[in-house]
Design a protein around this motif. Structure first.
Motif, PDB file in Angstrom:
ATOM      1  N   LEU A 122       0.847  -1.206   0.000  1.00  0.00           N
ATOM      2  CA  LEU A 122       0.000   0.000   0.000  1.00  0.00           C
ATOM      3  C   LEU A 122       0.881   1.255   0.000  1.00  0.00           C
ATOM      4  O   LEU A 122       1.826   1.352   0.778  1.00  0.00           O
ATOM      5  N   ILE A 123       0.546   2.225  -0.867  1.00  0.00           N
ATOM      6  CA  ILE A 123       1.260   3.509  -0.877  1.00  0.00           C
ATOM      7  C   ILE A 123       0.381   4.553  -0.190  1.00  0.00           C
ATOM      8  O   ILE A 123      -0.782   4.735  -0.557  1.00  0.00           O
ATOM      9  N   ILE A 124       0.951   5.211   0.821  1.00  0.00           N
ATOM     10  CA  ILE A 124       0.206   6.224   1.564  1.00  0.00           C
ATOM     11  C   ILE A 124       0.826   7.591   1.290  1.00  0.00           C
ATOM     12  O   ILE A 124       2.040   7.764   1.440  1.00  0.00           O
ATOM     13  N   GLY A 125      -0.006   8.543   0.875  1.00  0.00           N
ATOM     14  CA  GLY A 125       0.501   9.877   0.548  1.00  0.00           C
ATOM     15  C   GLY A 125      -0.236  10.971   1.294  1.00  0.00           C
ATOM     16  O   GLY A 125      -1.430  10.859   1.578  1.00  0.00           O
ATOM     17  N   VAL A 126       0.487  12.027   1.627  1.00  0.00           N
ATOM     18  CA  VAL A 126      -0.107  13.218   2.245  1.00  0.00           C
ATOM     19  C   VAL A 126       0.303  14.406   1.380  1.00  0.00           C
ATOM     20  O   VAL A 126       1.494  14.591   1.110  1.00  0.00           O
ATOM     21  N   CYS A 127      -0.682  15.172   0.905  1.00  0.00           N
ATOM     22  CA  CYS A 127      -0.351  16.306   0.054  1.00  0.00           C
ATOM     23  C   CYS A 127      -1.214  17.507   0.437  1.00  0.00           C
ATOM     24  O   CYS A 127      -1.986  17.447   1.388  1.00  0.00           O
ATOM     25  N   GLY A 128      -1.063  18.595  -0.282  1.00  0.00           N
ATOM     26  CA  GLY A 128      -1.884  19.783  -0.015  1.00  0.00           C
ATOM     27  C   GLY A 128      -1.244  20.736   0.972  1.00  0.00           C
ATOM     28  O   GLY A 128      -0.032  20.717   1.202  1.00  0.00           O
ATOM     29  N   CYS A 129      -2.099  21.565   1.600  1.00  0.00           N
ATOM     30  CA  CYS A 129      -1.607  22.723   2.370  1.00  0.00           C
ATOM     31  C   CYS A 129      -0.736  22.343   3.566  1.00  0.00           C
ATOM     32  O   CYS A 129       0.238  23.024   3.862  1.00  0.00           O
ATOM     33  N   MET A 130      -1.089  21.266   4.268  1.00  0.00           N
ATOM     34  CA  MET A 130      -0.266  20.884   5.422  1.00  0.00           C
ATOM     35  C   MET A 130       1.158  20.571   4.996  1.00  0.00           C
ATOM     36  O   MET A 130       2.119  20.898   5.682  1.00  0.00           O
ATOM     37  N   ALA A 131       1.282  19.926   3.836  1.00  0.00           N
ATOM     38  CA  ALA A 131       2.600  19.502   3.357  1.00  0.00           C
ATOM     39  C   ALA A 131       3.436  20.683   2.865  1.00  0.00           C
ATOM     40  O   ALA A 131       4.578  20.513   2.460  1.00  0.00           O
ATOM     41  N   GLN A 132       2.848  21.883   2.888  1.00  0.00           N
ATOM     42  CA  GLN A 132       3.610  23.087   2.548  1.00  0.00           C
ATOM     43  C   GLN A 132       4.330  23.668   3.769  1.00  0.00           C
ATOM     44  O   GLN A 132       4.902  24.751   3.696  1.00  0.00           O
ATOM     45  N   GLN A 133       4.249  22.980   4.909  1.00  0.00           N
ATOM     46  CA  GLN A 133       4.898  23.486   6.120  1.00  0.00           C
ATOM     47  C   GLN A 133       6.015  22.521   6.526  1.00  0.00           C
ATOM     48  O   GLN A 133       5.765  21.321   6.697  1.00  0.00           O
ATOM     49  N   GLN A 134       7.214  23.090   6.715  1.00  0.00           N
ATOM     50  CA  GLN A 134       8.378  22.248   7.017  1.00  0.00           C
ATOM     51  C   GLN A 134       8.157  21.405   8.275  1.00  0.00           C
ATOM     52  O   GLN A 134       8.496  20.222   8.307  1.00  0.00           O
ATOM     53  N   HIS A 135       7.565  22.007   9.326  1.00  0.00           N
ATOM     54  CA  HIS A 135       7.445  21.245  10.579  1.00  0.00           C
ATOM     55  C   HIS A 135       6.522  20.035  10.410  1.00  0.00           C
ATOM     56  O   HIS A 135       6.703  19.010  11.060  1.00  0.00           O
ATOM     57  N   ILE A 136       5.569  20.144   9.489  1.00  0.00           N
ATOM     58  CA  ILE A 136       4.670  19.012   9.250  1.00  0.00           C
ATOM     59  C   ILE A 136       5.417  17.907   8.496  1.00  0.00           C
ATOM     60  O   ILE A 136       5.328  16.721   8.838  1.00  0.00           O
ATOM     61  N   VAL A 137       6.185  18.309   7.475  1.00  0.00           N
ATOM     62  CA  VAL A 137       6.950  17.316   6.714  1.00  0.00           C
ATOM     63  C   VAL A 137       7.949  16.621   7.647  1.00  0.00           C
ATOM     64  O   VAL A 137       8.107  15.389   7.606  1.00  0.00           O
ATOM     65  N   ASP A 138       8.598  17.409   8.529  1.00  0.00           N
ATOM     66  CA  ASP A 138       9.560  16.819   9.471  1.00  0.00           C
ATOM     67  C   ASP A 138       8.869  15.795  10.377  1.00  0.00           C
ATOM     68  O   ASP A 138       9.407  14.722  10.649  1.00  0.00           O
ATOM     69  N   LYS A 139       7.657  16.150  10.819  1.00  0.00           N
ATOM     70  CA  LYS A 139       6.925  15.252  11.719  1.00  0.00           C
ATOM     71  C   LYS A 139       6.535  13.955  10.980  1.00  0.00           C
ATOM     72  O   LYS A 139       6.670  12.855  11.533  1.00  0.00           O
ATOM     73  N   PRO A 152       8.849  21.508   1.544  1.00  0.00           N
ATOM     74  CA  PRO A 152       7.970  22.543   0.988  1.00  0.00           C
ATOM     75  C   PRO A 152       8.724  23.504   0.082  1.00  0.00           C
ATOM     76  O   PRO A 152       9.838  23.904   0.390  1.00  0.00           O
ATOM     77  N   HIS A 153       8.117  23.822  -1.036  1.00  0.00           N
ATOM     78  CA  HIS A 153       8.629  24.884  -1.892  1.00  0.00           C
ATOM     79  C   HIS A 153       7.433  25.429  -2.656  1.00  0.00           C
ATOM     80  O   HIS A 153       6.359  24.839  -2.647  1.00  0.00           O
ATOM     81  N   GLN A 154       7.638  26.568  -3.278  1.00  0.00           N
ATOM     82  CA  GLN A 154       6.531  27.146  -4.039  1.00  0.00           C
ATOM     83  C   GLN A 154       6.945  27.364  -5.475  1.00  0.00           C
ATOM     84  O   GLN A 154       8.049  27.815  -5.740  1.00  0.00           O
ATOM     85  N   ARG A 155       6.052  26.996  -6.389  1.00  0.00           N
ATOM     86  CA  ARG A 155       6.306  27.217  -7.809  1.00  0.00           C
ATOM     87  C   ARG A 155       5.474  28.419  -8.229  1.00  0.00           C
ATOM     88  O   ARG A 155       4.285  28.471  -7.951  1.00  0.00           O
ATOM     89  N   ASP A 156       6.095  29.335  -8.928  1.00  0.00           N
ATOM     90  CA  ASP A 156       5.378  30.523  -9.359  1.00  0.00           C
ATOM     91  C   ASP A 156       4.753  30.249 -10.730  1.00  0.00           C
ATOM     92  O   ASP A 156       4.980  30.970 -11.684  1.00  0.00           O
ATOM     93  N   ALA A 157       4.002  29.159 -10.837  1.00  0.00           N
ATOM     94  CA  ALA A 157       3.493  28.768 -12.155  1.00  0.00           C
ATOM     95  C   ALA A 157       2.011  28.425 -12.060  1.00  0.00           C
ATOM     96  O   ALA A 157       1.497  28.109 -10.996  1.00  0.00           O
ATOM     97  N   VAL A 158       1.354  28.524 -13.200  1.00  0.00           N
ATOM     98  CA  VAL A 158      -0.016  28.034 -13.312  1.00  0.00           C
ATOM     99  C   VAL A 158       0.018  26.905 -14.331  1.00  0.00           C
ATOM    100  O   VAL A 158       0.604  27.063 -15.403  1.00  0.00           O
ATOM    101  N   VAL A 159      -0.550  25.756 -13.967  1.00  0.00           N
ATOM    102  CA  VAL A 159      -0.545  24.631 -14.902  1.00  0.00           C
ATOM    103  C   VAL A 159      -1.939  24.506 -15.525  1.00  0.00           C
ATOM    104  O   VAL A 159      -2.926  24.313 -14.819  1.00  0.00           O
ATOM    105  N   GLU A 160      -2.004  24.648 -16.835  1.00  0.00           N
ATOM    106  CA  GLU A 160      -3.283  24.559 -17.542  1.00  0.00           C
ATOM    107  C   GLU A 160      -3.498  23.156 -18.096  1.00  0.00           C
ATOM    108  O   GLU A 160      -2.576  22.362 -18.188  1.00  0.00           O
ATOM    109  N   GLU A 161      -4.739  22.894 -18.457  1.00  0.00           N
ATOM    110  CA  GLU A 161      -5.149  21.639 -19.092  1.00  0.00           C
ATOM    111  C   GLU A 161      -4.855  20.413 -18.239  1.00  0.00           C
ATOM    112  O   GLU A 161      -4.458  19.355 -18.737  1.00  0.00           O
ATOM    113  N   MET A 162      -5.049  20.575 -16.929  1.00  0.00           N
ATOM    114  CA  MET A 162      -4.931  19.424 -16.029  1.00  0.00           C
ATOM    115  C   MET A 162      -6.122  18.507 -16.260  1.00  0.00           C
ATOM    116  O   MET A 162      -7.254  18.981 -16.399  1.00  0.00           O
ATOM    117  N   PRO A 163      -5.900  17.191 -16.275  1.00  0.00           N
ATOM    118  CA  PRO A 163      -7.054  16.295 -16.334  1.00  0.00           C
ATOM    119  C   PRO A 163      -7.869  16.461 -15.049  1.00  0.00           C
ATOM    120  O   PRO A 163      -7.314  16.828 -14.016  1.00  0.00           O
TER     121      PRO A 163
END
Ligand code: 5AD
Ligand code: SF4
Length: 461
Positions: A96-113, A151-162
C-alpha cells in the motif's frame, strides 16, 4: 509568471503499470475549502490519466492520498489521526502507498513530523505537485524508498490538467491561486504562495466547456477573487471577467468565493445587478465588527467602509443576501470588540454565517500576539454569536413563505421522498419530489421553514 501545460506522462504510467497485475486503485480524500476539493478532483484526473482506477473504500486501495488543509489546527489534528489509523492497513498490505499532500505539506514542521514519526507514509508533496504526481509515484515504486518533498513554491499556473469532477451539474472553477493579503491570523499566503491569476481566455475556455457539458452552477474560486487580474499582461478586473463569462449562452448560474471587502468594488455590485447569470448572493467575509481588531488582522477596511458597500448592494440589487466568515476570539479581542461584531451581524442581517474560533497558526503574525482570553470565554462568545445570527436570520427565512422560487436540485433531502434544492440566495429548500430532478432546475413554492431550512412544494413551471 510561468504558464505550463499538463502533458500525459506515458513513461511513468508504464513504470507504474509494471508493478501491478491489474489496474491499481486509488482512494483520494480532500479536506478543507473548495479550492482543495478542486485540487482533489485534479488529483483523481491525473491518476485516471496514468491508469489508476478509483475506489471509495480504504481497504481496497493500492494508493491512499490525503489532500490536506492547514487553515485551522483542528483540521491538521484530524489528518494526523486519520493517517495514524492507516498504520494497521499498511501492516496488512505492505505494498500500500500512503501519501499526504496539499496545504499541510507546505509546512516544514509538518513534513519533518511525517518523516520522523510516520514511517509508513510513502509520499509527501505540496499544493503545486499534482502534475508531477505520476513521476513521484514511479520514483517511489522503482527506488522502493519514501518520496518526501520539502515545501517549496512554484510561481506557475498549470493549464489543461485532467480532472474527474465530483458532480455532473455543479463545478468549481479556480480563476486564481495563492494570496497576497497576509491577514495576520492566516496561514494561506505561506502555504499557497503569491497570488497568480489565470488568463481570461483559459478561464473562458474551461467555463464554456462546463456549460456545454451541461453544468448548471459554476463557482469561481480564488482566495480573493476581487483582485483578479493583477499581474496579467492585459488590463482586466474581476467584473470584466464576470461580464466575459456571461456572454456564454446557456442555462447556468455563477457563484464566486471568496471576496475580500477591501477590493470589492461598486463596479462589482453593479455587475451583479446587471447580469442575470450571477447569483444575487454575496459572500463577503468581514471577520470582525471591531475596527481595532480589523486593524490588528491587517484587513485594510473599516466597519464603516464595509457597511457602505453592503448598503450600496442592498440599494442596487433587490433581494440581495449576504453571508460572511467571522473569527471569534482573535488575540486581544475584548468584550467590547465582540459586542461590535454582534452589532454588525444585526445591521447586515446575514442569511448565513461561517464562524470560527481563532486558531493559532505558527509562522503567522498573530501567533506572536498576547492572547489572554480563555478558550471557555471564546466558546461562550461563539455561542452568543450563533444565537444572535439565528435571531437575525430565522425570521427572515420564515418570512419567505409564500414566494415561488427557482432552485437547482442538488440531491435527496433528509426526509424520505424529499429533495434539496438551492435557491439563488444560497438557502436550501426541502420539498417532495422524484430523484430524476436532481441536477435540474425546479420551481418551488415555499410554505415555511424549519430553522434555516426552507420547506416547500413543487410548483407548476
Ligand atoms: N483561525 C480561525 N479561523 C481562521 N480562518 C482563517 N484562518 C483562521 C485561523 N487561524 C477563517 C477565516 C477565513 C475562513 C476561510 O477561515 O474566517 O475567512
Ligand atoms: Fe487568508 Fe486573508 Fe488571504 Fe483570506 S484573504 S486567504 S483570510 S490571508
Amino acid at each position: 509568471m510561468e504558464k505550463l501545460t499538463y502533458t500525459h506522462d506515458e513513461a511513468s504510467a508504464r513504470v507504474i503499470a509494471s508493478f501491478y497485475d491489474s489496474p491499481p486503485l486509488a482512494y483520494v480524500h480532500s479536506y478543507g475549502c473548495q479550492q482543495n476539493v478542486n485540487d482533489g478532483e485534479k488529483i483523481r484526473g491525473v491518476l485516471l490519466d496514468i491508469g489508476f482506477g478509483l475506489c471509495e473504500n480504504l481497504e481496497q486501495a493500492d494508493l491512499i492520498l490525503f489532500n490536506t488543509c492547514a487553515v485551522r489546527e483542528h483540521a491538521e489534528q484530524r489528518v494526523f489521526g486519520n493517517v495514524g489509523a492507516l498504520k494497521k492497513l499498511k501492516e496488512k498490505n505492505p505494498r500500500l502507498i500512503i501519501g499526504v499532500c496539499g496545504c499541510m505539506a507546505q509546512q516544514q514542521h509538518i513534513v519533518d513530523k511525517l518523516r520522523a514519526s510516520y514511517p509508513y507514509v510513502d509520499l509527501v508533496f505540496g499544493v503545486d505537485g499534482i502534475d508531477r504526481l505520476p513521476a513521484m509515484l514511479a520514483e517511489r515504486l522503482t527506488r522502493g524508498k519514501r518520496y518526501l518533498e520539502n515545501p517549496h513554491q512554484r510561481d506557475a499556473v498549470v493549464e489543461e490538467m485532467p480532472i474527474r469532477r465530483d458532480s455532473g451539474f455543479r463545478a468549481w472553477l479556480p480563476i486564481m491561486y495563492g494570496c497576497d493579503n497576509f491577514c495576520t491570523y492566516c496561514i494561506v499566503p505561506y502555504v499557497r504562495g503569491r497570488e497568480r491569476s489565470r488568463e481570461p481566455a483559459d478561464v473562458l475556455a474551461e467555463f464554456r466547456s462546463l456549460v456545454e457539458s451541461g453544468y448548471k452552477e459554476i463557482t469561481l474560486l480564488g482566495q480573493n477573487v476581487n483582485s483578479y487580474g493583477k499581474g496579467l499582461a492585459q488590463p482586466v478586473d474581476f467584473s470584466d471577467l464576470l461580464n466575459l463569462l456571461c456572454t456564454v449562452p446557456g442555462e447556468y448560474q455563477i457563484r464566486f468565493m471568496t471576496s475580500h471587502p477591501k477590493d470589492a468594488s461598486r463596479k462589482l455590485i453593479d455587475t451583479i445587478a446587471a447580469q442575470d447569470h450571477l447569483c444575487k448572493h454575496i459572500h463577503l467575509p468581514v471577520q470582525s465588527g471591531s475596527d481595532r481588531i480589523l486593524k490588528e488582522m491587517n484587513r485594510h477596511y473599516t466597519v464603516e467602509q464595509y457597511l457602505d458597500l453592503i448598503h450600496y448592494a442592498k440599494e442596487k440589487i433587490p433581494d440581495v443576501t449576504f453571508s460572511s466568515d467571522i473569527i471569534v476570539g482573535f488575540p486581544g479581542e475584548t468584550e467590547e470588540d465582540f459586542q461590535a461584531t454582534l452589532d454588525l451581524v444585526r445591521k447586515v442581517e446575514y442569511m448565513q454565517l461561517f464562524t470560527f474560533i481563532y486558531s493559532k497558526r505558527n509562522g503567522t503574525i498573530a501567533a506572536k500576539m498576547p492572547d489572554p482570553t480563555t478558550h471557555a470565554e471564546k466558546a461562550a462568545r461563539m455561542d452568543r454569536l450563533l444565537k444572535t445570527q439565528d435571531a437575525v436570520a430565522f425570521p427572515k427565512i420564515a418570512a419567505m413563505a409564500g414566494q415561488t422560487v427557482r432552485v437547482l436540485v442538488e440531491g435527496a433531502g433528509r426526509n424520505a421522498g424529499t429533495l434539496n434544492g438551492r435557491l439563488d440566495n444560497n438557502l436550501v429548500v426541502e420539498f417532495p419530489g422524484e430523484e430524476d430532478l436532481i441536477g435540474h432546475y425546479a420551481s418551488v413554492h415555499l410554505t415555511g421553514a424549519r430553522a434555516a431550512l426552507l420547506v416547500g412544494e413543487q410548483a407548476a413551471e
